[in-house]
Design a protein around this motif. Structure first.
Motif, mmCIF file in Angstrom:
data_model
loop_
_atom_site.group_PDB
_atom_site.id
_atom_site.type_symbol
_atom_site.label_atom_id
_atom_site.label_comp_id
_atom_site.label_asym_id
_atom_site.label_seq_id
_atom_site.Cartn_x
_atom_site.Cartn_y
_atom_site.Cartn_z
ATOM 1 N N ASP A 199 0.809 -1.213 0.000
ATOM 2 C CA ASP A 199 0.000 0.000 0.000
ATOM 3 C C ASP A 199 0.848 1.272 0.000
ATOM 4 O O ASP A 199 0.473 2.271 -0.596
ATOM 5 C CB ASP A 199 -0.906 0.028 1.231
ATOM 6 N N PHE A 200 1.964 1.211 0.688
ATOM 7 C CA PHE A 200 2.797 2.403 0.819
ATOM 8 C C PHE A 200 4.264 2.069 0.601
ATOM 9 O O PHE A 200 4.698 0.957 0.822
ATOM 10 C CB PHE A 200 2.660 3.028 2.216
ATOM 11 N N ASP B 211 2.387 6.097 -2.700
ATOM 12 C CA ASP B 211 1.236 5.183 -2.680
ATOM 13 C C ASP B 211 1.591 3.904 -3.446
ATOM 14 O O ASP B 211 2.737 3.706 -3.864
ATOM 15 C CB ASP B 211 -0.007 5.885 -3.232
ATOM 16 N N ALA B 212 0.586 3.051 -3.624
ATOM 17 C CA ALA B 212 0.841 1.744 -4.224
ATOM 18 C C ALA B 212 1.372 1.849 -5.652
ATOM 19 O O ALA B 212 2.033 0.945 -6.144
ATOM 20 C CB ALA B 212 -0.441 0.910 -4.195
ATOM 21 N N ARG B 213 1.098 2.978 -6.315
ATOM 22 C CA ARG B 213 1.592 3.156 -7.690
ATOM 23 C C ARG B 213 2.888 3.958 -7.747
ATOM 24 O O ARG B 213 3.327 4.367 -8.805
ATOM 25 C CB ARG B 213 0.509 3.833 -8.540
ATOM 26 N N GLY B 214 3.448 4.190 -6.578
ATOM 27 C CA GLY B 214 4.721 4.902 -6.546
ATOM 28 C C GLY B 214 4.577 6.397 -6.659
ATOM 29 O O GLY B 214 5.547 7.097 -6.936
#
Lengths: 148, 177
Positions: free
Chosen positions: A68-69, A129-132
């Motif tokens: 998630d992070f 976040d999860a997508r960087g």
């Protein structure tokens, strides 16, 4: 001599949240030719302290396993006050500052047994976040770990 | 931890807790981070390649290793200026570090090649050295920092070659990079 710019005292994050202390002993392999700990080794000491405080407040789980992070160090500042020599024992106090946008951590390293202050340091970590992508404020689960 | 370069067009995400986003102009300003105008005396650069053992489990260079890259450039700078070594031949400290900092602007990965630059910003009572780490191929600035050194003893205790090198350093005409 040319005048050097004045050194501003390093401002450490306040207030001190989730404070934690660890003790370490200087290994011979950390020493430079002058018998003092080489600058770069202090980052390893700070990393040991950071790991301890993150584990203590539950953030380590995000760091190690969470999708998630993510956390990236974006700035480090160190101020050296007294060198460490062979076999020196010291105590590192680590804490989080109350920052809304990033994880700010403060460090104080004191030599034992006299507790002379040897180093002050500060690191800033950005949260992804999860997508960087950069989170512009600390996510609620992270804030919860800090108790803010 | 992820490499920001994996998504170069990435924009600031919406935070988990609020719907505010950073204004586009602000993001671009942060990304560009205008380089401050500073004296760059005797700038030198070395080339390096990220070794596998400097990579952490996020597959990027662990932040503490950037100071090794800085220090290699610092050593080259001091050799270039005749300062030779931070210690004298007997191992006594000549210059003591009092402060260092680094701003990490992007992440190096294995096996990136980089250029590590070092220069003097100030040569007064304190020696202030500036650093930059640039990608060799993309020219991107990955890290920027500085270190400040002070003389561990008095000028009189300096070895003759170091004292002469310091005098030459102080007499250098100044220029702005």
């Amino acid at each position: 001599m040319n005048a050097a710019p004045p050194r501003a005292p390093l401002r450490l994050p306040q207030p001190r949240l989730c404070g934690q202390r660890i003790e370490i002993e200087v290994a011979d392999c950390d020493l430079g030719a002058d018998g003092c700990v080489w600058t770069g080794c202090y980052f390893e000491y700070l990393e040991l302290a950071r790991t301890a405080v993150w584990r203590d407040c539950g953030l380590e789980a995000f760091f190690l396993g969470s999708q998630d992070f993510g956390f990236v160090v974006v700035e480090s500042r160190l101020q050296f006050l007294a060198p460490l020599g062979a076999g020196a024992r010291c105590e590192i106090e680590t804490w989080f500052g109350d920052s809304k946008r990033s994880l700010e951590m403060g460090y104080e390293l004191r030599r034992l047994p006299d507790r002379e202050l040897g180093l002050r340091a500060q690191t800033t970590m950005a949260v992804l976040d999860a997508r960087g992508r950069l989170c512009v404020s600390l996510p609620a689960p992270v804030r919860a770990c800090l108790g803010v | 931890m992820r490499d920001l370069r994996e998504d170069p067009s990435a924009e600031a995400s919406q935070p988990t807790s609020t719907k505010r986003t950073m204004p586009k102009e602000h993001r671009e300003a942060v990304r560009a981070e205008k380089r401050p105008v500073a004296l760059r005396l005797h700038a030198v650069e070395i080339e390096g390649e990220v070794p596998f053992h400097d990579i952490d489990m996020q597959r990027v260079v662990w932040h503490g290793h950037y100071f090794k890259y800085f220090d290699r450039a610092r050593a080259a700078l001091w050799r270039h200026c005749g300062l030779v070594s931070p210690t004298d031949p007997t191992g006594r400290t000549i210059f003591r570090i009092v402060e260092t900092s680094c701003r990490h602007l992007a992440s190096l990965r294995y096996p990136d090649r980089f250029r590590s630059l070092a220069w003097f910003e100030s040569t007064g009572e304190l020696l202030r050295v500036g650093f930059e780490i640039l990608g060799r191929d993309d020219g991107r600035c990955y890290a920027r920092g500085h270190s400040v050194f002070e003389l561990a003893g008095s000028d009189r205790e300096l070895p003759a070659n170091v004292a002469a090198a310091l005098r030459r350093l102080r007499d250098t005409p100044r220029s702005v990079a």
